[in-house]
Design an enzyme around this catalytic site. Sequence first.
Site, mmCIF file in Angstrom:
data_model
loop_
_atom_site.group_PDB
_atom_site.id
_atom_site.type_symbol
_atom_site.label_atom_id
_atom_site.label_comp_id
_atom_site.label_asym_id
_atom_site.label_seq_id
_atom_site.Cartn_x
_atom_site.Cartn_y
_atom_site.Cartn_z
ATOM 1 N N LEU A 74 0.862 -1.184 0.000
ATOM 2 C CA LEU A 74 0.000 0.000 0.000
ATOM 3 C C LEU A 74 0.897 1.232 0.000
ATOM 4 O O LEU A 74 1.953 1.235 0.636
ATOM 5 C CB LEU A 74 -0.906 0.033 1.240
ATOM 6 C CG LEU A 74 -2.133 -0.889 1.280
ATOM 7 C CD1 LEU A 74 -2.892 -0.675 2.580
ATOM 8 C CD2 LEU A 74 -3.046 -0.658 0.091
ATOM 9 N N ASP A 75 0.482 2.273 -0.709
ATOM 10 C CA ASP A 75 1.243 3.520 -0.709
ATOM 11 C C ASP A 75 1.348 4.079 0.703
ATOM 12 O O ASP A 75 0.486 3.819 1.555
ATOM 13 C CB ASP A 75 0.576 4.569 -1.609
ATOM 14 C CG ASP A 75 0.730 4.247 -3.083
ATOM 15 O OD1 ASP A 75 1.579 3.393 -3.417
ATOM 16 O OD2 ASP A 75 0.008 4.854 -3.895
ATOM 17 N N ALA A 76 2.370 4.887 0.935
ATOM 18 C CA ALA A 76 2.558 5.509 2.250
ATOM 19 C C ALA A 76 1.341 6.339 2.649
ATOM 20 O O ALA A 76 0.948 6.374 3.816
ATOM 21 C CB ALA A 76 3.812 6.372 2.252
ATOM 22 N N THR A 77 0.732 7.012 1.655
ATOM 23 C CA THR A 77 -0.400 7.882 1.948
ATOM 24 C C THR A 77 -1.742 7.162 1.874
ATOM 25 O O THR A 77 -2.793 7.809 1.860
ATOM 26 C CB THR A 77 -0.413 9.074 0.980
ATOM 27 O OG1 THR A 77 -0.352 8.594 -0.369
ATOM 28 C CG2 THR A 77 0.774 9.988 1.234
ATOM 29 N N THR A 78 -1.704 5.833 1.828
ATOM 30 C CA THR A 78 -2.922 5.036 1.849
ATOM 31 C C THR A 78 -2.987 4.271 3.163
ATOM 32 O O THR A 78 -2.002 3.685 3.600
ATOM 33 C CB THR A 78 -2.948 4.026 0.683
ATOM 34 O OG1 THR A 78 -2.870 4.730 -0.553
ATOM 35 C CG2 THR A 78 -4.226 3.200 0.700
#
Length: 294
Positions: free
Chosen positions: A125-129
Amino acid sequence: FKDPVLEIGRNITSRMTEANLPAMIAAKKKKSDDMNEDVELSSKLHQNIEKYCPPNLWKYNSAEILELLTSKILYDDNEIIGLWKPYGLPMFGSANKSNEHNLEKYLPMLAKELGHAQLLEVHRLDATTTGVVLLATSEHRRKHLKQLLFERKIVKTYVAITNGIPRPSEGIINIPIGEGKIGNIRNGKGEVVERYRKTLRPDYSSKENKIITNKKTSKADSSPATTEYRVLASNNGASLVEVLMMSGVKHQIRVHLGLALGTPILGDNKYSYIDQLQKPQLVKGGIVERLGVK
């Protein structure tokens, strides 16, 4: 014309009266009181936006991060761990940021905390997700889960709040994604360097394209990207959108919602404009008033 030297000797009271200074002072005081009332009224109508911000993980020490991750375990059985990954925590570290927090760094400590020999990454998962990340406690289970993901027997559903209301309310976006240049910037050494980000690379030569016939497909590298979306609810210019990724391109949901539909994820200024990067997002509709933020 009055000689300023002669004016000095005049009675101070008469000069104040002549200038109507008491009235000026009273008027100034009233204006100040009115401003204070406005500030007080404004503070009642609006609240600081910080209350909506997620915790700043970079202010946490290692023990606090481990405690946070331990508290986010949703499932622990059958050699599978379900972990709710916090917002802002990247999956992996990088060579130039070895001291920063990342999930990979804490997996050995988290495994020990949960009584397992190891924890293995299954997907990302992306850091901002923020959302559920599956981990495996054995290599056999890791390969099994990866195969299920590949066969789409495990479905990953994403939910996002968009700045604007997608039209139509549901559909499938099938537009390839690639890297695109978007201006220049000076680095720390004062050198001018080119800036790149993910962008749309439409395939105008596709047999499915029956609308746009006067454009050529870019020769730049791109990856096929398909996103299925559905608006669950809308209010005050914002929408709650359910998203399914039919492919796995980096930033795919952000690119398709922001650049293809023109309804970027709320707060995502990176993909809010086709030709600009990091410009503050212009919030649509009555979102600001509805949140009561400033």
